[in-house]
Write an enzyme that holds these catalytic residues in place. Sequence first.
Site, short mmCIF file in Angstrom:
data_model
loop_
_atom_site.label_atom_id
_atom_site.label_comp_id
_atom_site.label_asym_id
_atom_site.label_seq_id
_atom_site.Cartn_x
_atom_site.Cartn_y
_atom_site.Cartn_z
N GLY A 291 -12.98 0.35 10.99
CA GLY A 291 -12.69 -0.12 9.64
C GLY A 291 -13.63 -1.23 9.22
O GLY A 291 -13.54 -1.78 8.13
N CYS A 292 -14.58 -1.54 10.09
CA CYS A 292 -15.58 -2.55 9.80
C CYS A 292 -16.82 -1.82 9.30
O CYS A 292 -17.48 -1.12 10.05
CB CYS A 292 -15.90 -3.32 11.08
SG CYS A 292 -16.73 -4.85 10.79
#
Lengths: 120, 110, 98
Positions: free
Chosen positions: B108-109
């Site tokens: 999710g980065c």
Amino acid sequence: MTTKKFMMVNRKAPYGTVYALESLEVVLIAAAFEQDVSLAFLDDGVYQLKKGHQTKGIEMKGFEKTYGALEDYDVTKLYVDQESMAARGLTADDLCVPVEVMSRAELGKMMEEQDVVLSF
Amino acid sequence: MAIEVNGKSYEVDEEGYLINLGEWNEDVGSFLAQQEGVAMTEQHWEVINFLRDYYNEFQIAPAVRVLTKAIGKKLGPEKGNSQYLYELFPYGPAKQACKIAGLPKPTGCV
Amino acid sequence: MLNIINKSPLDRGSLDTCLQSADAGAILLIEDGVYAATKGSAGEAKLKAAGGKFKIYALGPDLEARGIADRVMDGVTLVDYGGFVDLVAEHKTSQSWL
């Protein structure tokens, strides 16, 4: 940020294909962006939650433990199809995280309530 | 790509993340921190160890929001906020701290 | 003939077709195919219905990975990767039912 209702529909067994892991990654990404995420498990997808994965022998990263982190991501809506579990000799006690067991018709209603449904 | 610490070579990816997290030790962590320009203190190590424990338990590096919440729960609210964590790791607690901890980039980065 | 099945019996028809068409011999369940050998599943019923026509094997590491090594039905012989190779060597022909 606009919040949408996302549902990931999981219908594949883990490890044999990459779908289960991909779904989990999308769940974590959507949750990191603070979306309203729920997961549905039908057909062979219920096998993803079967507890006791030992993946050392097949030299793949196991991801059973990651389902335990979903609560930290505020993902607590996990729905499992009763019929799919029964056909596989499984009950909710065989699963690695708490879930809500329901019928296919009820799952269908849940899907209708979503803004986005992603099928894996 | 590889880095060399104490005469031993460690493989890293194109962004500098350690390939084999099992190879990590504190010296490797210190070296990676130096590369990031982070002067490690006890407070830094506390976060690094927290991240490694989290990874061992859940097999993922948590997203920033999850990290701050989890740290707050375990180490107290004065540490469980993004300001504290960004002061320690200016380029992002999840991204930079994960690299020093020898973990993959958080999911999710982007 | 060694018949190798790597698909879940409830997801694909490979086990059904194999059981219906293959002559006697051996069936080796690998990857998602191992779910067929679990107690209380629809796959178990299919394998039982095939009676003693086939000698059934399942790959241990794949059962372990899926958390089902402790619920394998009776009459299934577990093998490791070395056993997999032995089975292939022992049989004149092998077929992977993809």
